[in-house]
Design an enzyme around this catalytic site. Structure first.
Site, PDB file in Angstrom:
ATOM      1  N   LYS A   1      13.053  17.607 -17.871  1.00  0.00           N
ATOM      2  CA  LYS A   1      13.285  19.047 -17.673  1.00  0.00           C
ATOM      3  C   LYS A   1      14.237  19.072 -16.328  1.00  0.00           C
ATOM      4  CE  LYS A   1      11.333  20.741 -21.055  1.00  0.00           C
ATOM      5  NZ  LYS A   1      12.008  21.509 -22.498  1.00  0.00           N
TER       6      LYS A   1
ATOM      7  N   GLU B   1      16.765  28.447 -38.367  1.00  0.00           N
ATOM      8  CA  GLU B   1      17.731  27.151 -38.831  1.00  0.00           C
ATOM      9  C   GLU B   1      17.130  26.285 -39.986  1.00  0.00           C
ATOM     10  OE1 GLU B   1      18.141  24.802 -35.497  1.00  0.00           O
ATOM     11  OE2 GLU B   1      19.845  23.680 -36.326  1.00  0.00           O
TER      12      GLU B   1
ATOM     13  N   GLU C   1      26.389  21.592 -19.710  1.00  0.00           N
ATOM     14  CA  GLU C   1      26.505  22.660 -20.602  1.00  0.00           C
ATOM     15  C   GLU C   1      25.369  23.632 -20.685  1.00  0.00           C
ATOM     16  OE1 GLU C   1      25.901  19.293 -21.169  1.00  0.00           O
ATOM     17  OE2 GLU C   1      24.466  19.299 -22.679  1.00  0.00           O
TER      18      GLU C   1
ATOM     19  N   GLU D   1      14.433  28.197 -34.384  1.00  0.00           N
ATOM     20  CA  GLU D   1      14.348  27.152 -35.288  1.00  0.00           C
ATOM     21  C   GLU D   1      13.908  27.225 -36.506  1.00  0.00           C
ATOM     22  OE1 GLU D   1      13.103  24.108 -32.648  1.00  0.00           O
ATOM     23  OE2 GLU D   1      13.105  22.461 -33.991  1.00  0.00           O
TER      24      GLU D   1
ATOM     25  N   GLU E   1      17.687  18.071 -17.769  1.00  0.00           N
ATOM     26  CA  GLU E   1      17.967  18.984 -18.784  1.00  0.00           C
ATOM     27  C   GLU E   1      18.544  20.208 -18.026  1.00  0.00           C
ATOM     28  OE1 GLU E   1      16.280  20.944 -22.757  1.00  0.00           O
ATOM     29  OE2 GLU E   1      15.125  21.448 -20.967  1.00  0.00           O
TER      30      GLU E   1
ATOM     31  N   SER F   1      18.077  20.142 -34.245  1.00  0.00           N
ATOM     32  CA  SER F   1      18.090  21.377 -34.257  1.00  0.00           C
ATOM     33  C   SER F   1      19.164  21.852 -33.147  1.00  0.00           C
ATOM     34  CB  SER F   1      16.817  22.049 -33.822  1.00  0.00           C
ATOM     35  OG  SER F   1      17.052  23.320 -33.620  1.00  0.00           O
TER      36      SER F   1
ATOM     37  N   CYS G   1      13.252  20.141 -28.532  1.00  0.00           N
ATOM     38  CA  CYS G   1      12.709  20.768 -27.278  1.00  0.00           C
ATOM     39  C   CYS G   1      12.248  19.755 -26.322  1.00  0.00           C
ATOM     40  CB  CYS G   1      11.380  21.854 -27.557  1.00  0.00           C
ATOM     41  SG  CYS G   1      10.699  21.498 -29.031  1.00  0.00           S
TER      42      CYS G   1
ATOM     43  N   CYS H   1       3.560  17.325 -24.697  1.00  0.00           N
ATOM     44  CA  CYS H   1       3.917  17.796 -23.220  1.00  0.00           C
ATOM     45  C   CYS H   1       2.619  17.618 -22.510  1.00  0.00           C
ATOM     46  CB  CYS H   1       4.465  19.198 -23.378  1.00  0.00           C
ATOM     47  SG  CYS H   1       5.985  19.482 -24.383  1.00  0.00           S
TER      48      CYS H   1
END
Lengths: 535, 592, 152
Positions: free
Chosen positions: B360, B284, B368, B281, B363, B321, B301, B510
């Site tokens: 999560k 990036e 994908e 990141e 996710e 990102s 994230c 988190c």
């Protein structure tokens, strides 16, 4: 109002329309036209005349003669005989003039009601603003706007002792004063026309029978508190009320009584109708405000009260229809005049609906403090079909069951309190000896169960538990402890429900079980047969 | 100076600012008033009525949670009548509640249960009136059990006001009233972003994660499977408090030990993947700065945030990102890099992650997320689920000797560990971006301005003369506010004042995640965050690029940040979603 | 009238939501609010979909299920109950062969209950769409239903 020889008033309300009032009216107009009487005799629609169960009702003025159960085919005869020849049609006249239908001295009936709120209902054409003006309408507004300061209007209402007719009996003038003094430039007046109390249709009578009186009351309130905008929240089921009120509002705009710079005094005020959609709890003022804002009609926590944080958190007066309809007369005639009616702490009149097993079900307006016995037995004509009186449910679903020995209570805010009862909406449901208290309480609990908003635990689950218990008793499966459980639950609901809806169920539950305990105990016996409970 | 009001509670005098509630005033005196629907982080609804108190002169008791104090008020908080009343309300609730405490996921954490215990309630005082309704199991992440809902309204406030997702609301009326989604389509077919904050605030077992405990136990016990586990940063600062330790205590060594004891074959650490995320990141970010954007770069994230963005802000997807979250980077590597290094057949690997998060779970099942050739992460357990497993296994966590993680993907830096707190990703990224741009470490790596519990934080970072304005938002309501501003700036001028933005779906980051223990309030979240910053400070390496394990993975497998293979395994793309149903409509960014 | 035209009659302010829902329902031949209706209202007023659902389900006059041509709402308030509304409900259910909240298979009648219709003077009472019928007896009920069946 043009000078006419005679007026024929056709009572148009959901009940009479159902009986064919529209057809009768059409026929009347046709018959009058065909006889060339159109210039002399005017046919007017009016709200309900307070007479129930008598089909289409007509009144012919100036004589004040009432015709009942009129069918379209009766019309030619009435026109021919009465209007043309001046000979009333005896067989269609109300045989026994019911005391509750009294209008004015001119009608010549024996027993008088004191009509302040309903003075015009059934007398004038509610769809004609000129008729309202002709009987002195909007004089109070003119008087207030041209010769009184807003504070003086409030002072007059305070002095009159007027208390809210929605049920709680809060002093109206005080409410207005709080709102006037509350901080903020934007203020609102809301008319609570979400009449949902079972057994009550008095507000509908005003909305349909004398809409301008309500508008005038709202205008006076707006002027007094400094509001520019008002709303009338009408329950969705009242289609005709909404139509009549809208017509009245449109006319008031046309006559410059609403809008900018009313009567050239600089006072501006707009009124808009909001339509409910079927929720009894919206009769509670904060729930009504939530609903008006476009939300679920769940009550808000108080404090803060609407007088400081109401509609869109702005200071707001929420008044019942009947309350507001009292105001024009108070301003026009003065507080001293108003205080002559009623009792010291409950001034003025009260509109009641008398229903159930009485001879004359219907609607009356009498002075505050009139004994319940008199209302039931004189105005209501007593129990029909020679049956005996058993109980009266006073104040609507959230009311109390009173047995014969408690009927001498004088009907006003404070006296009723001593009987742990409330004036409520003014509904009086009378039961004869055949009625079953268990069954009636079941019906009331079911009503609350359906109408609880579900927001707070005590009411949401409490109503369901009560329903479960009363069903058990009704079926003959109850135990004595279930009766105590019911009282305990309703007591706990009274103490811990969020709003008056859940808090008030204790009144019917406790009064039914305590005043008619024997009957409840009888139902505990499995062998007991009850027609009403279907066992 | 606020106007003060003096009142008396249970005979004790107390002075509080005007507008204070009776409950708050009582708390100031240390007087306990039982509550149920009330939660300190949320506005009171007054739904349950448990907090009723007697006020002298008032005909009926008042709700302490929402009644403001008045001068001279005399309050009684405990009397026979009040106890009866509170008991009566609990009895009502229990009569309409599916009582299965021992097997309920909220057992011992349930506020209804604890009140019933505290008040000594007879469970069968009233006839049972519960009408069993079907569970809402449409969501991958969250299960809604209407038979345990007490309609306190917390989840609705959380979903609508705190998170501004508005997937759920009150539906119907009276006894039929319940919490529901639009047209009763179910959470899985709604705008729900799976953030799980509702499950943290739910006082009962009505809202919980969709449990995968059984699958994980099965995998552990299957001799044919090789079970690899990773644990998110927040876990180490949370597990201790669930076993009687002070909130915020960091128990990394015990956490590894317990996982080994539970039977996981290999215990790695998500913190390693957090360091890897920072490498990708920060790279990036540096590339975007060098190549003219698009800026701001927004972190990726938090999977709750990602679905929120796809649903409500798909127009800014290109600013987000392309990096996968640490969980998914780890997953992609576990079945490629680790499989290769350890010589394990990737088809035998069961990759488990333990997360403070419910999103999560969603996710991990995004179609994908299969770049390893398999589903990269097989099972996701929340902190709560791990705690249940530890209890099921009867392990004395508090007294467990510490152990180490397995090395290959277990080593981490302070930058990785602070991922678990709001502002942490930003701080970690700045540390490495600075190094990437200047070739040296910052003199002081602490970026304290972006720490703390404030909803939206801003700072200007000086990278060797390059001024970078950054912003941090946590909680989706705050994210919405910040992004609305950014969107407006982008629409009006084509650029934003911010170059880099960190967004976390959950308040506190988190450590305040939707998979964290029920009842986590803001104060507790803050203490866990402080625990992570403390660990950061104590570690030998505090910048991701210093992590030897990270250096090794690039040397042996990934080549360099942003390489082709890194892109294949560690980066992703986004969709635009239907606001009504949450379904993907079309790709709005593409994988390169 | 098309859905969009109905919406356009009102300013897109939340306070108009009940009017809009009434209007949409009244203009639906099956007297109900569809999922598409609620979605359109949410979009028009810029409020969450769940919000509109929450409001529409709070008020008893709205239905999210298709209903018959004639919606019969029998009043079961204490006033009507006293005057025998439960017989009326029983009679209607038998006559139509449906339960409360159900619609006849020919799509003609839906049977509903109301907490109070506000026409207690003619208890027991019911409404069929906007029309009030009072002083009901089982006999009268049969006539009314027959008449409606003929009108269809």
């Amino acid at each position: 109002m043009k000078l006419q020889r005679a007026h024929v008033l056709v009572s148009v309300d959901p009940e009479t329309v159902m009986a064919g009032a529209k057809e009768v009216e059409e026929r009347l107009i046709k018959e009058i036209e065909s006889r060339g009487l159109s210039d002399e005799i005017k046919v007017l629609e009016t709200g309900t005349l307070g007479i129930s169960g008598k089909g289409v009702v007509l009144v012919v003025y100036p004589e004040g003669i009432y015709y009942e159960n009129v069918k379209p085919d009766d019309v030619p005869k009435i026109v021919e005989e009465h209007l043309l020849k001046g000979r009333p049609v005896k067989e269609l006249m109300l045989p026994e003039l019911p005391v509750r239908a009294v209008k004015r001295e001119t009608v010549g009936l024996t027993r008088k009601q004191v009509r302040i709120v309903l003075e015009n209902a059934g007398v004038i054409d509610p769809e004609n603003i000129e008729e309202y003006i002709a009987v002195g309408g909007y004089e109070a507004l003119e008087k207030a706007l041209t010769s009184m300061k807003p504070e003086e209007v409030i002072e007059e209402v305070k002095k009159s002792g007027l208390r809210g007719r929605g049920g709680a009996g809060f002093p109206t003038g005080l409410k207005w004063e709080f709102t006037r003094k509350a901080e903020g430039d934007i203020k609102y007046v809301i008319c609570n026309a979400d009449e949902g109390e079972p057994g009550t249709f008095k507000d509908r009578l005003i909305l349909e029978g004398d809409p301008h009186k309500l508008l005038e009351g709202m205008m006076l309130c707006a002027y007094a508190i400094g509001a520019r905008k008002g709303y009338i929240y009408i329950r969705g089921e009242y289609a005709l009320s909404i139509k009549r009120m809208q017509k009245a509002i449109d006319d008031a705009y046309k006559y410059g009584l609403l809008g900018e710079d009313i009567l050239g005094t600089g006072f501006s005020f707009d009124i808009e109708i909001k339509k409910g959609a079927g929720a009894y709890v919206c009769g509670e003022e904060t729930a009504l405000i939530e609903s008006l804002e476009g939300k679920r009609g769940q009550p808000r926590f108080k404090p803060p009260y609407p007088v400081t944080h109401g509609l869109w958190q702005k200071p707001t007066v929420v008044n019942n229809v009947e309350t507001l309809a009292n105001v024009p007369s108070i301003i026009k005639n003065g507080a001293e005049w108003y205080k002559k009616f009623g009792t010291e702490k409950s001034t003025g009149t009260k509109v009641y609906t008398i229903l159930g097993h009485v001879k004359y079900p219907g609607l009356i307006e009498v002075e505050m403090g009139t004994p319940l016995r008199e209302i039931i037995f004189s105005y209501g004509g007593g129990i029909k079909n020679g049956k005996k009186f058993k109980a009266a449910l006073v104040g609507g679903a959230a009311g109390v069951f009173l047995p014969d020995r408690l009927l001498d209570v004088k009907m006003d805010f404070d006296n009723l309190k001593e009987y742990k009862a409330v004036l409520g909406s003014g509904a009086i449901l009378v039961m004869n000896e055949d009625a079953c208290m268990v069954d009636m309480l079941f019906s009331i609990i079911r009503f609350f169960y359906h109408e609880s908003c579900g927001k707070c635990t005590p009411c949401r689950i409490g109503t369901r538990e009560l329903l479960e218990l009363i069903k058990k008793v009704r079926k003959g499966e109850g135990e004595e402890s279930d009766l105590d459980k019911m009282i305990k639950i309703s007591e706990s609901m009274w103490k811990s429900s969020f709003c008056p809806l859940g808090q008030s169920l204790i009144m019917p539950v406790k009064s039914a079980i305590e005043n008619f305990r024997e009957e409840f105990v009888k139902h505990l016996d499995k062998e007991f047969h009850c027609e009403n409970c279907r066992r | 100076m606020a106007e003060m009001v003096k009142l008396y509670i249970d005979g004790k005098e107390v002075e509080v600012p005007k507008g204070t509630t009776i409950l708050e005033a009582a708390q100031k005196l240390g007087i306990y008033i039982p509550t149920l629907c009330y939660h300190p982080d949320l506005r009171p609804t007054g739904a349950c009525g448990i907090c009723v108190v007697e006020v002298e002169g008032a005909p009926t008791p008042k709700r302490a949670c929402c009644t403001p104090v008045t001068e001279g008020m005399k309050v009684t908080t405990n009397s026979k009548s009040l106890r009866e009343l509170r008991k009566g309300i609990i009895e009502l609730l229990l009569s309409d509640h599916h009582v299965d405490c021992p097997s309920c996921p909220a057992n011992e954490k349930c506020e209804l249960q604890s009140l019933a215990n505290y008040l000594g309630v007879d469970m069968n005082a009233l006839p049972k009136i519960l009408e069993r309704k079907p569970l809402d199991e449409t969501s991958i992440a969250i299960v809604r059990d209407p038979n345990k809902c007490i309609l306190c309204g917390r989840c609705i406030i959380v979903c609508n006001e705190l998170q501004t997702v508005s997937a759920i609301t009150y539906t119907n009326r009276g006894f039929e009233a319940h919490v529901d989604t639009f047209f009763s389509m179910g959470l899985g077919n709604s705008s729900c972003v799976n953030c799980g904050q509702c499950t943290v605030y739910c006082p009962t077992g009505a809202l919980t994660e969709k449990s995968e405990i059984d699958m994980v136990w099965d995998a552990i016990l299957d001799p044919d499977k090789h079970v690899v586990v990773q644990e998110a940063p927040a876990l180490r600062a949370t597990l201790g408090e669930e076993f009687g330790m002070e909130p915020g205590t960091v128990t990394t060594g015990k956490m590894y030990a317990v996982l080994k004891k539970l039977g996981f074959d290999v215990v790695f650490d998500t913190n390693f993947a957090a360091d890897l995320t920072i490498m990708e990141e920060a790279n990036e970010f540096v590339q975007r700065v060098k190549n003219g954007g698009p800026l701001p770069l927004i972190t990726s994230c938090s999977p709750g945030w990602i679905k929120f963005m796809e649903t409500f802000f798909p127009d800014i997807a290109k600013h987000v990102s392309t990096c996968k979250s640490p969980q998914q980077m780890f997953g992609a590597l576990a079945k490629t890099y680790y499989a290769k290094e350890a010589g394990v057949d990737p088809s035998k690997i069961v990759s488990v992650s333990i997360m403070p998060c419910t999103a999560k779970k969603y996710e991990a099942r995004r179609p994908e997320m299969r770049d390893s050739g398999y589903q990269d992460v097989d099972y996701v357990l929340t902190t709560r689920e791990l705690v249940r497993m530890i209890k099921e296994a009867g392990i004395d966590y508090k007294n467990l000797p510490e152990e180490e993680a397995d090395e290959l993907m277990g080593m981490y830096t302070g930058a990785g560990t602070i991922f678990g707190a709001t502002g942490g990703v930003m701080e970690a990224a700045v540390r490495t971006a600075y190094w990437m741009i200047t070739g040296r470490n910052m003199e002081k790596v602490d970026l304290k301005v972006v720490r703390g519990i404030e909803g939206i934080k801003e700072a200007e970072v000086d990278i060797d003369g390059l001024k970078v304005k950054v912003a941090v938002a946590h909680g989706l309501g705050n994210a919405r506010e910040l992004l609305t501003k950014v969107r407006k700036q982008l629409e009006e001028t084509g650029e934003s004042e911010y170059a880099f933005i960190e967004i976390m779906a959950c308040p506190g980051g988190c450590v305040g995640g939707g998979g964290q223990p029920k009842g986590s309030d803001f104060a507790r979240r803050a203490r866990r965050g402080e625990g992570l910053y403390k660990e950061d400070k104590s570690l030998r390496y505090r910048c991701s690029h210093e992590n030897p394990a990270i250096k090794r993975v690039y040397e042996k497998f990934l080549e360099k940040p942003g390489s082709e293979i890194a892109h294949k395994l560690l980066h992703t793309y986004y969709f635009k979603r239907n606001i009504v149903s949450g379904e993907a409509i079309e790709e709005v960014t593409h994988k390169h | 009238m098309k859905r969009e035209e109905i919406l356009q009659k009102y300013t897109p302010e939340l306070e108009n939501i009940l009017f809009i829902l009434h209007d949409l329902q009244d203009n639906n031949p099956q007297h109900y609010l569809s999922k598409e209706d609620l979605e359109a209202v949410a979009n028009y007023l810029n409020v969450p979909y769940s919000y509109v659902h929450g409001v529409a389900t709070f008020y008893s006059m709205f239905s999210l299920k298709p209903r018959g041509k004639y919606i019969i709402r029998v009043c079961e308030s204490p006033a009507c109950h006293l005057m025998g509304s439960s017989n009326i409900i029983y009679e209607l259910a038998k006559l139509l062969g449906i339960g409360i909240g159900e619609t006849t298979s020919d799509g003609l009648f839906t049977l509903e209950l109301s907490s109070c219709l506000g026409v207690c003077g003619v208890a027991p009472a019911m409404m069929i769409n906007d029309e009030v019928y009072g002083n009901l007896t089982p006999e009268k009920i049969r006539q009314i239903i027959e008449e409606k069946r003929r009108e269809r």
